[in-house]
Design a protein around this motif. Structure first.
Motif, mmCIF file in Angstrom:
data_model
loop_
_atom_site.group_PDB
_atom_site.id
_atom_site.type_symbol
_atom_site.label_atom_id
_atom_site.label_comp_id
_atom_site.label_asym_id
_atom_site.label_seq_id
_atom_site.Cartn_x
_atom_site.Cartn_y
_atom_site.Cartn_z
ATOM 1 N N PHE A 6 0.750 -0.993 -0.069
ATOM 2 C CA PHE A 6 -0.141 -0.059 -0.110
ATOM 3 C C PHE A 6 0.978 1.311 -0.249
ATOM 4 N N ALA A 7 0.301 2.281 -0.265
ATOM 5 C CA ALA A 7 1.058 3.746 -0.203
ATOM 6 C C ALA A 7 0.827 4.309 0.955
ATOM 7 N N LEU A 8 1.495 5.511 1.362
ATOM 8 C CA LEU A 8 1.347 6.488 2.215
ATOM 9 C C LEU A 8 0.101 7.138 2.198
ATOM 10 N N THR A 9 -0.367 7.444 0.961
ATOM 11 C CA THR A 9 -1.584 8.155 0.602
ATOM 12 C C THR A 9 -2.701 7.449 0.456
ATOM 13 N N ASP A 10 -2.743 5.998 0.554
ATOM 14 C CA ASP A 10 -3.907 5.197 0.506
ATOM 15 C C ASP A 10 -4.714 5.374 1.955
ATOM 16 N N ARG A 11 -6.026 5.395 1.567
ATOM 17 C CA ARG A 11 -6.842 5.551 2.787
ATOM 18 C C ARG A 11 -7.174 4.260 3.480
ATOM 19 N N MET A 12 -6.967 4.317 4.797
ATOM 20 C CA MET A 12 -7.274 2.912 5.660
ATOM 21 C C MET A 12 -8.471 2.434 5.239
ATOM 22 N N SER A 13 -9.578 3.057 4.926
ATOM 23 C CA SER A 13 -10.967 2.703 4.620
ATOM 24 C C SER A 13 -10.925 1.714 3.633
ATOM 25 N N ASP A 14 -9.924 2.140 2.501
ATOM 26 C CA ASP A 14 -9.823 1.126 1.233
ATOM 27 C C ASP A 14 -9.255 -0.340 1.690
ATOM 28 N N ILE A 15 -8.165 0.030 2.640
ATOM 29 C CA ILE A 15 -7.596 -1.412 3.018
ATOM 30 C C ILE A 15 -8.402 -2.175 3.973
ATOM 31 N N VAL A 16 -9.071 -1.585 4.829
ATOM 32 C CA VAL A 16 -10.048 -2.034 6.211
ATOM 33 C C VAL A 16 -11.325 -1.424 5.797
ATOM 34 N N PRO A 17 -12.466 -2.091 5.021
ATOM 35 C CA PRO A 17 -13.518 -1.524 4.583
ATOM 36 C C PRO A 17 -14.546 -1.081 5.662
ATOM 37 N N GLU A 18 -14.311 -1.918 6.882
ATOM 38 C CA GLU A 18 -15.587 -1.665 8.108
ATOM 39 C C GLU A 18 -14.935 -0.431 8.477
ATOM 40 N N PHE A 19 -13.930 0.197 8.242
ATOM 41 C CA PHE A 19 -13.529 1.361 8.873
ATOM 42 C C PHE A 19 -14.206 2.478 8.237
ATOM 43 N N THR A 20 -15.481 2.648 8.362
ATOM 44 C CA THR A 20 -16.301 3.507 7.726
ATOM 45 C C THR A 20 -16.576 4.755 8.377
ATOM 46 N N GLY A 21 -17.221 5.825 7.964
ATOM 47 C CA GLY A 21 -17.853 6.886 8.451
ATOM 48 C C GLY A 21 -16.947 8.148 8.429
ATOM 49 N N ALA A 22 -17.547 9.089 8.003
ATOM 50 C CA ALA A 22 -16.728 10.614 7.803
ATOM 51 C C ALA A 22 -16.785 11.143 9.300
ATOM 52 N N PRO A 23 -15.815 12.041 9.362
ATOM 53 C CA PRO A 23 -14.539 12.024 8.561
ATOM 54 C C PRO A 23 -13.455 11.064 8.648
ATOM 55 N N ARG A 24 -13.434 10.009 9.669
ATOM 56 C CA ARG A 24 -12.435 9.351 9.776
ATOM 57 C C ARG A 24 -12.080 8.360 8.764
ATOM 58 N N ASP A 25 -13.016 8.019 7.767
ATOM 59 C CA ASP A 25 -12.867 7.305 6.194
ATOM 60 C C ASP A 25 -12.097 7.693 5.358
ATOM 61 N N ARG A 26 -11.547 9.241 5.848
ATOM 62 C CA ARG A 26 -10.681 9.949 4.648
ATOM 63 C C ARG A 26 -9.176 9.896 5.442
ATOM 64 N N ALA A 27 -8.825 9.331 6.462
ATOM 65 C CA ALA A 27 -7.660 9.236 6.743
ATOM 66 C C ALA A 27 -6.686 8.285 6.065
ATOM 67 N N THR A 28 -5.722 8.498 5.696
ATOM 68 C CA THR A 28 -4.492 7.748 5.142
ATOM 69 C C THR A 28 -3.388 7.046 6.129
ATOM 70 N N ILE A 29 -2.838 6.265 5.471
ATOM 71 C CA ILE A 29 -1.556 5.736 6.105
ATOM 72 C C ILE A 29 -0.730 6.697 6.800
ATOM 73 N N PHE A 30 -0.571 7.698 5.864
ATOM 74 C CA PHE A 30 0.255 8.826 6.570
ATOM 75 C C PHE A 30 -0.358 9.487 7.886
ATOM 76 N N HIS A 31 -1.731 9.678 7.650
ATOM 77 C CA HIS A 31 -2.382 10.094 8.992
ATOM 78 C C HIS A 31 -2.214 9.296 9.959
ATOM 79 N N PHE A 32 -2.279 7.990 9.933
ATOM 80 C CA PHE A 32 -2.137 7.187 10.947
ATOM 81 C C PHE A 32 -0.597 7.018 11.395
ATOM 82 N N LEU A 33 0.303 7.303 10.761
ATOM 83 C CA LEU A 33 1.661 7.317 11.261
ATOM 84 C C LEU A 33 2.022 8.522 11.682
ATOM 85 N N THR A 34 1.365 9.547 11.576
ATOM 86 C CA THR A 34 1.565 10.796 12.256
ATOM 87 C C THR A 34 0.531 11.370 13.325
ATOM 88 N N HIS A 35 -0.073 10.239 13.640
ATOM 89 C CA HIS A 35 -1.247 10.507 14.624
ATOM 90 C C HIS A 35 -2.286 11.908 14.406
#
Length: 303
Positions: A6-35
C-alpha cells in the motif's frame, strides 16, 4: 510501502472497509503514522475489554472510536486505534497471508537478531521477565484470553496487541536503534531503505501540539511543546522544550516513548543511540523529567 502493499497516501478505509464513517474514513496511512487521523486518543475502546487478539481489537476500534475532526487538522496521540489498524493493514495486504506476530517476527525481529523480543512472552524468557508496575498511573486493564489477571496480557504467551505488551531487553532494542542509526541496515541485514528512514525522521506535524502532551504540559505548568512527529517517531525538534529526549541532543534526534516506562532514541548528528527500559510507570510529567535528565546525562557522558 517499499514492497508495494500500500502507499502512504492510501486511505485506511480502502484497506479495512469496515473502517467507515466520515470524517475518519478519509484518513490515510500517513495520517495514522503521524497521529493526525482526527480520532481521539484512547487507550481502550470499551472499559474492561479483552483486546489481545487483533481481530477483536479491529472490531472494537471500527465500532467504537469515531472521527472527531477532519484528518490532518489535529495531532492526537492514539496508540490503540492507530497501531491496531496499521497492523491490520499489514495483515490484509501481506501476500503470504501471515498473522501479525509472524510478520513482526520474520520481517523485523529475525533479520535483526532480536532473540529476546516478541509479541507475547515465550516460556524460556519467563524467569527474566518483569511485570510492569502500573502504580495506578494507567487506570485501565490489559486482559488476556489466556488467564484471569486484569493485567494478564503482560504475562501471556500469545499477544497480538501491537500497541502494548511486547516483551524485550535493552540489548535487543539496542539492535533496533542501531539499525535506525544505520539508515535501515544492521550487520548486512536491510530492514528499510535509507529514503524511508529519512522520511520517517522528518517532522510532519508543523506547529500542532500533541494533545496528549498538551494536557501534560498545562497540568505541569510549562509551555506546550509542538508535537514534532515523524512517521511513527517522536522528534526532539528545535528550541529547548521540556522533552523526554533531553535538551543536549540534536534537533534531529528521533525515537519513541512507551507507556511511561520505555524510551529509545537515535541522534544522527552525534552518532549516538539511547535505550532505557523501566518496570515502574510514573505520572507523565515526572517521567518526562526523569528521561530528560537521563538523556542529557547520556549525551554528556558520551562526548
Amino acid at each position: 510501502v517499499e514492497l508495494g502493499w500500500f502507499a502512504l497516501t492510501d486511505r485506511m478505509s480502502d484497506i479495512v472497509p469496515e473502517f467507515t464513517g466520515a470524517p475518519r474514513d478519509r484518513a490515510t496511512i500517513f495520517h495514522f503514522l503521524t497521529h493526525t487521523t482526527g480520532m481521539p486518543g484512547v487507550w481502550e475502546p470499551r472499559a474492561g475489554g479483552t483486546y489481545d487478539r487483533l481481530a477483536d481489537a479491529v472490531t472494537a476500534v471500527c465500532e467504537l472510536i469515531p472521527g472527531a475532526v477532519e484528518p490532518g487538522t489535529r495531532c492526537d496521540y492514539s496508540p490503540m486505534a492507530n497501531h491496531v489498524l496499521l497492523a491490520e493493514a499489514l495483515r490484509r495486504r501481506d501476500p503470504a497471508g501471515r498473522d501479525i506476530r509472524r510478520i513482526v517476527q520474520e520481517d523485523l525481529l529475525d533479520p535483526l537478531g532480536m532473540v529476546d523480543t516478541g509479541l507475547g512472552l515465550r516460556p524460556e524468557l519467563r524467569e527474566r521477565h518483569i511485570v510492569p508496575d502500573l502504580r495506578g498511573v494507567v487506570p485501565i486493564t490489559h486482559r488476556s484470553h489466556e488467564n484471569d489477571d486484569p493485567q494478564g496480557l503482560f504475562v501471556a504467551e500469545r499477544n497480538e496487541a501491537t500497541w502494548v505488551g511486547a516483551s524485550s531487553t535493552a540489548a535487543d532494542l539496542g539492535r533496533l536503534v542501531d539499525m535506525l542509526n544505520g539508515e535501515g541496515t544492521l550487520e548486512g541485514a536491510r530492514v528499510l531503505a535509507p529514503p524511508t528512514i529519512r522520511l520517517a525522521r522528518t517532522t510532519w506535524t508543523g506547529d500542532m501540539p500533541n494533545e496528549l502532551y498538551r494536557t501534560v504540559a498545562l497540568r505541569a505548568g510549562y509551555a506546550v511543546p509542538p508535537a514534532s512527529l515523524g512517521l511513527g517517531f517522536n522528534l526532539r525538534g528545535s528550541g529547548i522544550p521540556v522533552h523526554q529526549m533531553g535538551t543536549l541532543t540534536s534537533p534531529s534526534t528521533f525515537g519513541n516513548y512507551g507507556a511511561g516506562s520505555v524510551l529509545f532514541w537515535v541522534d544522527p548528528e552525534l552518532d549516538l543511540t539511547f535505550v532505557a527500559l523501566t518496570a515502574g510507570l510514573l505520572p507523565q510529567a515526572e517521567n518526562i523529567a526523569r528521561f530528560q535528565q537521563l538523556s542529557d546525562l547520556a549525551v554528556g557522558a558520551a562526548q
